[in-house]
Design a protein around this motif. Structure first.
Motif, PDB file in Angstrom:
ATOM      1  N   ASP A 180     -11.596   5.700  24.667  1.00  0.00           N
ATOM      2  CA  ASP A 180     -11.642   5.820  23.201  1.00  0.00           C
ATOM      3  C   ASP A 180     -10.284   6.206  22.630  1.00  0.00           C
ATOM      4  OD1 ASP A 180     -14.311   5.197  23.271  1.00  0.00           O
ATOM      5  OD2 ASP A 180     -15.022   7.265  22.974  1.00  0.00           O
ATOM      6  N   ILE A 181      -9.675   7.235  23.213  1.00  0.00           N
ATOM      7  CA  ILE A 181      -8.378   7.704  22.702  1.00  0.00           C
ATOM      8  C   ILE A 181      -7.311   6.633  22.926  1.00  0.00           C
ATOM      9  CG2 ILE A 181      -6.542   9.429  22.989  1.00  0.00           C
ATOM     10  CD1 ILE A 181      -8.757  11.509  23.544  1.00  0.00           C
ATOM     11  N   ASN A 204      -1.394  -0.244  13.188  1.00  0.00           N
ATOM     12  CA  ASN A 204      -1.405   0.070  11.749  1.00  0.00           C
ATOM     13  C   ASN A 204      -0.050   0.580  11.270  1.00  0.00           C
ATOM     14  OD1 ASN A 204      -4.055  -0.726  11.479  1.00  0.00           O
ATOM     15  ND2 ASN A 204      -4.876   1.339  11.753  1.00  0.00           N
ATOM     16  N   GLN A 240      -7.771   3.364  22.951  1.00  0.00           N
ATOM     17  CA  GLN A 240      -7.976   2.346  21.912  1.00  0.00           C
ATOM     18  C   GLN A 240      -7.459   2.844  20.557  1.00  0.00           C
ATOM     19  OE1 GLN A 240      -9.078  -0.721  22.506  1.00  0.00           O
ATOM     20  NE2 GLN A 240      -9.471  -0.270  24.655  1.00  0.00           N
ATOM     21  N   ASP A 241      -7.811   4.092  20.213  1.00  0.00           N
ATOM     22  CA  ASP A 241      -7.370   4.668  18.940  1.00  0.00           C
ATOM     23  C   ASP A 241      -5.851   4.736  18.853  1.00  0.00           C
ATOM     24  OD1 ASP A 241      -9.999   4.972  18.207  1.00  0.00           O
ATOM     25  OD2 ASP A 241     -10.076   7.146  18.568  1.00  0.00           O
ATOM     26  N   THR A 242      -5.226   5.050  19.991  1.00  0.00           N
ATOM     27  CA  THR A 242      -3.759   5.133  20.024  1.00  0.00           C
ATOM     28  C   THR A 242      -3.150   3.801  19.619  1.00  0.00           C
ATOM     29  OG1 THR A 242      -3.785   6.826  21.766  1.00  0.00           O
ATOM     30  CG2 THR A 242      -1.748   5.569  21.505  1.00  0.00           C
ATOM     31  N   ASP A 279      -6.485  16.192  18.422  1.00  0.00           N
ATOM     32  CA  ASP A 279      -7.568  15.978  17.447  1.00  0.00           C
ATOM     33  C   ASP A 279      -8.933  15.974  18.140  1.00  0.00           C
ATOM     34  OD1 ASP A 279      -5.685  15.798  15.468  1.00  0.00           O
ATOM     35  OD2 ASP A 279      -5.808  13.607  15.258  1.00  0.00           O
ATOM     36  N   HIS A 280      -9.019  15.309  19.277  1.00  0.00           N
ATOM     37  CA  HIS A 280     -10.274  15.241  20.035  1.00  0.00           C
ATOM     38  C   HIS A 280     -10.758  16.645  20.392  1.00  0.00           C
ATOM     39  CE1 HIS A 280     -13.165  14.627  23.238  1.00  0.00           C
ATOM     40  NE2 HIS A 280     -12.382  15.344  24.024  1.00  0.00           N
ATOM     41  N   ILE A 333      -4.597   1.277  18.075  1.00  0.00           N
ATOM     42  CA  ILE A 333      -4.968   0.904  16.702  1.00  0.00           C
ATOM     43  C   ILE A 333      -3.989   1.570  15.736  1.00  0.00           C
ATOM     44  CG2 ILE A 333      -6.708   1.286  14.885  1.00  0.00           C
ATOM     45  CD1 ILE A 333      -8.843   0.858  17.155  1.00  0.00           C
ATOM     46  N   LYS A 334      -3.699   2.859  15.998  1.00  0.00           N
ATOM     47  CA  LYS A 334      -2.760   3.600  15.154  1.00  0.00           C
ATOM     48  C   LYS A 334      -1.346   2.997  15.261  1.00  0.00           C
ATOM     49  CE  LYS A 334      -2.095   8.212  13.531  1.00  0.00           C
ATOM     50  NZ  LYS A 334      -2.642   9.523  13.465  1.00  0.00           N
ATOM     51  N   LEU A 359      -3.681  12.520  19.135  1.00  0.00           N
ATOM     52  CA  LEU A 359      -5.098  12.145  19.150  1.00  0.00           C
ATOM     53  C   LEU A 359      -5.886  12.982  20.158  1.00  0.00           C
ATOM     54  CD1 LEU A 359      -4.764   8.272  18.761  1.00  0.00           C
ATOM     55  CD2 LEU A 359      -5.706   9.873  17.081  1.00  0.00           C
TER      56      LEU A 359
END
Length: 194
Positions: free
Chosen positions: A50-51, A61, A53-55, A88-89, A57-58, A85
């Motif tokens: 998850d992290i 962006n 993927q989020d990394t 944050d988690h 994506i960020k 991230l």
């Protein structure tokens, strides 16, 4: 185009110019290090995925908004995003890991973040600067012995020969220099912890 020879910065430019393949190369090039870094902190494959993927994506962006200006430092930049991230988690799950410094374990080695190492380096430089200022306040004979002993690594016999005083006098001056350094540290409330 040889994928290995193209620098990260060039791949970022190509991606921003519309070449999606360039971003795939960047991900393939750095996937393992970023993934391993995240996993080493969260120790859970699903959360790591998850992290991870989020990394990215960020990253996408930020690149698309034209906010990337870390010329030639793509991987450290991505690692900082991943690191933030991860924090944050842990904040969201209310379980920030607590680490204690011991002989075998150093918090800075776990975080492995260039910014923290830079911060640690700044602290070290500040301490050295503070110590130099304190040394400058010592009486000349004590300062001379302290500098010879601590910075030039001279023996008391060498100090004695160099300054033309007995070994006992050299030892006495060293002792007084250390006593006076402690007094100066207290007087100026200098913190010598790194």
């Amino acid at each position: 185009m040889d994928k290995l020879k193209v620098l990260d910065g060039e791949l970022v430019k190509n991606y921003l110019a519309g070449n999606e393949k360039s971003f795939e190369i960047l991900i393939k090039r750095h996937k393992q290090r970023v993934y391993n870094f995240i996993f080493s902190k969260v120790l859970d494959r699903d959360i790591t995925e998850d992290i991870f993927q989020d990394t990215f994506i960020k990253v996408i962006n930020t690149l698309k908004r034209g906010k990337y200006n870390e010329e030639g430092k793509f991987l450290p930049w991505v690692m900082r995003i991943a690191h933030n991230l991860i924090i944050d988690h842990f904040r969201k799950s209310n379980r920030m890991p607590t680490f204690k410094n011991t002989d075998e374990f150093d918090i800075f080695s776990v975080l492995g973040d260039g910014e923290l190492n830079a911060e640690k380096q700044l602290i070290k430089e500040q301490i050295l600067s503070d110590v130099r200022k304190l040394v400058d306040e010592l009486p000349e004979d004590q300062k001379e012995v302290l500098l010879m002993r601590m910075y030039k690594d001279m023996s008391f016999k060498e100090i004695s020969e160099s300054t033309g005083v007995s070994i006992n006098t050299a030892l006495g001056r060293m002792r007084y220099s250390l006593i006076n350094m402690r007094k100066l540290i207290d007087k100026y409330n200098v913190i010598l912890v790194n």
